[in-house]
Design an enzyme around this catalytic site. Structure first.
Site, PDB file in Angstrom:
ATOM      1  N   GLU A  80      10.933   0.420  13.878  1.00  9.63           N
ATOM      2  CA  GLU A  80       9.903   1.423  14.034  1.00  9.63           C
ATOM      3  C   GLU A  80       9.257   1.647  15.697  1.00  9.63           C
ATOM      4  OE1 GLU A  80       6.616   0.467  11.534  1.00  9.63           O
ATOM      5  OE2 GLU A  80       7.997   1.069   9.752  1.00  9.63           O
ATOM      6  N   GLU A  90      14.805   0.436   2.616  1.00 10.26           N
ATOM      7  CA  GLU A  90      13.765   0.243   2.083  1.00 10.26           C
ATOM      8  C   GLU A  90      13.201   1.374   0.964  1.00 10.26           C
ATOM      9  OE1 GLU A  90      10.402  -0.634   5.125  1.00 10.26           O
ATOM     10  OE2 GLU A  90      11.708  -1.570   6.264  1.00 10.26           O
ATOM     11  N   HIS A  92      11.477   5.681   2.630  1.00 11.70           N
ATOM     12  CA  HIS A  92      10.397   5.776   1.791  1.00 11.70           C
ATOM     13  C   HIS A  92      10.105   7.394   1.764  1.00 11.70           C
ATOM     14  CE1 HIS A  92       9.338   1.581   2.461  1.00 11.70           C
ATOM     15  NE2 HIS A  92       9.551   1.671   3.755  1.00 11.70           N
ATOM     16  N   ASN A 103      16.103  -0.541  12.627  1.00 10.21           N
ATOM     17  CA  ASN A 103      15.618   0.088  11.477  1.00 10.21           C
ATOM     18  C   ASN A 103      14.482   1.124  11.657  1.00 10.21           C
ATOM     19  OD1 ASN A 103      15.490  -0.354   8.750  1.00 10.21           O
ATOM     20  ND2 ASN A 103      13.794  -1.200   8.795  1.00 10.21           N
TER      21      ASN A 103
HETATM   22  C1  XIL Z   1       5.070  -3.817   4.158  1.00 10.41           C
HETATM   23  C2  XIL Z   1       5.124  -4.891   3.047  1.00 10.41           C
HETATM   24  O1  XIL Z   1       5.833  -4.135   2.077  1.00 10.41           O
HETATM   25  C3  XIL Z   1       3.974  -5.345   2.690  1.00 10.41           C
HETATM   26  O2  XIL Z   1       3.845  -6.448   1.704  1.00 10.41           O
HETATM   27  C4  XIL Z   1       3.130  -5.760   3.797  1.00 10.41           C
HETATM   28  O3  XIL Z   1       1.796  -5.902   3.891  1.00 10.41           O
HETATM   29  C5  XIL Z   1       3.279  -4.564   4.831  1.00 10.41           C
HETATM   30  O4  XIL Z   1       4.665  -4.424   5.197  1.00 10.41           O
HETATM   31  N1  XIL Z   1       8.268  -0.740   6.897  1.00 10.41           N
HETATM   32  C6  XIL Z   1       8.799  -1.965   7.185  1.00 10.41           C
HETATM   33  C7  XIL Z   1       8.219  -3.004   6.021  1.00 10.41           C
HETATM   34  O5  XIL Z   1       9.600  -2.080   7.773  1.00 10.41           O
HETATM   35  O6  XIL Z   1       8.350  -4.463   6.664  1.00 10.41           O
HETATM   36  C8  XIL Z   1       6.977  -2.739   5.443  1.00 10.41           C
HETATM   37  O7  XIL Z   1       6.613  -3.855   4.500  1.00 10.41           O
HETATM   38  C9  XIL Z   1       6.865  -1.386   5.056  1.00 10.41           C
HETATM   39  C10 XIL Z   1       7.180  -0.314   5.929  1.00 10.41           C
END
Ligand code: XIL
Length: 363
Positions: free
Chosen positions: A150, A262, A233, A194
């Site tokens: 990110e 994810e 997402h 990522n």
């Molecule tokens: C999220 C987790 O699912 C949570 O448990 C935590 O509190 C915050 O992070 N992008 C990512 C992940 O790369 O690491 C994140 O995971 C969600 C968004």
């Protein structure tokens, strides 16, 4: 371009249900993964689905710096070790997540960097030590590392975020340096950049363009990057991005692997405990969006893994993160499979006869 030895994907263990997601995906050399929290491994019903359905796991939080080094010099590998050894026992590959990110850093690090008690040159040293310690500990046991996470802005045009915790202090060179250190620490691990909204989810494709240009530059500089992770997402409020597949393809045209890292599909729900969609159309949009994500991956031979961000609604990060939303996972709050599970299963069944085979190595 650097040539490196690649680990072959392992076959699904004997005795695996033939219609499980992992068995079907295995037939086309695709890895189907999920994020997992260590405490889930102690819930037998959860652990059984995890072992049966998935051929790869990503520790949700257990490998993040804030978890592994809560106090400076005090290392806690309990959660990460538990996930890695579960994976080994169940013939699953591990996606390590994540080494360089602005979130979930230890408080001692952000406080020290903020008040000047940790100088920028000390910060370089701490980062180097963190990467060598963590990647070195799991050397030979990690398939993919999400090295950097990110770094691009959500604006149009999108740019590398100069205000990012790391970039603001150490400059943009911190990202390629993290890849170089990770590669030295485990030369066999495949190293990923990522991010989210890098396949048109932002409606403009601006972020995808920015990441694409940056990757070209990194590859020209021979930075050891092997792949791009698209977080995936999604939300039923928005249409599936029309250029999703082409954006994955252009990353693979650079010679990189791609992965959906994810995946989840959120929607508005009645209550975080029950997670019943409030809009009846969401019941159709939900499996449809999962199906579109999977089909895009299947259509691109360099798409080597498809990971969901937790497979059960009861475990999902969505209710805590997005007010009023939930129902994002493949299984409901009682661990029953939802239509989205069957949509992916059907896609994989069809793909066994129709989709091109995976490219399991970087070209
Ligand atoms: C999220 C987790 O699912 C949570 O448990 C935590 O509190 C915050 O992070 N992008 C990512 C992940 O790369 O690491 C994140 O995971 C969600 C968004």
């Amino acid at each position: 371009m650097m040539r490196r030895r690649r680990r072959r994907p392992r076959p699904a263990p004997t005795g695996t249900a033939p219609d499980s997601l992992r068995s079907l995906a295995d037939r086309i050399s695709l890895h189907i993964g999920t994020a997992v929290a260590p405490f889930d491994l102690d819930t037998p019903a959860h652990a059984a689905i995890l072992a049966r359905e998935f051929s790869s796991v990503t520790p949700t939080d257990a490998m993040k710096w804030g978890i592994v080094e809560p106090a400076q010099g005090t290392l806690d590998w309990s959660g990460a070790d538990a996930v890695v050894s579960f994976a080994q026992r169940n013939d699953q590959l591990v996606r390590g997540h994540t080494l360089l990110w602005h979130h979930q850093l230890p408080a001692w690090l952000t406080t020290g960097a903020g008040d000047g008690t940790i100088s920028n040159s000390q910060l370089w040293g701490l980062l180097e030590q963190h990467i060598f310690t963590e990647v070195g500990r799991y050397r030979g046991r990690i398939w993919h590392w999400d090295v950097a996470n990110e770094f691009f802005t959500d604006s149009n045009p999108s740019v590398l975020n100069r205000d990012d915790f790391w970039v603001a202090r150490l400059g943009a060179g911190v990202i390629p340096q993290a890849f170089r250190w990770a590669h030295q620490a485990d030369p066999d691990a495949l190293l990923f950049y990522n991010d989210y909204s890098i396949a048109g989810e932002d409606g403009s494709n601006a972020k995808s363009d920015a990441v694409y240009a940056w990757l070209q530059q990194m590859l020209a500089e021979e930075v050891p990057i092997d792949g791009v992770g698209n977080q995936g997402h999604l939300d039923t409020q928005y249409p599936f991005p029309p250029q999703f597949q082409q954006d994955l393809e252009r990353f693979t045209d650079l010679g990189l692997l791609v992965a959906i890292t994810e995946a989840d599909v959120r929607t508005f729900v009645d209550h975080p405990g029950t997670q019943v969609p409030t809009n009846s159309l969401a019941r159709f949009a939900h499996p449809y969006l999962y199906d579109q994500l999977m089909q895009a991956c299947l259509a691109v031979p360099g798409c080597v893994s498809f990971t969901v961000w937790g497979f059960a609604d009861g475990d999902s990060w969505v209710p805590a993160q997005f007010a009023g939303e939930g129902f994002a996972a493949l299984y409901d709050v009682s661990l029953a499979p939802k239509p989205a599970y069957y949509a992916l299963q059907q896609d994989l069944q069809l793909a066994v006869s129709g989709a091109p085979g995976r490219t399991t190595t970087r070209r």
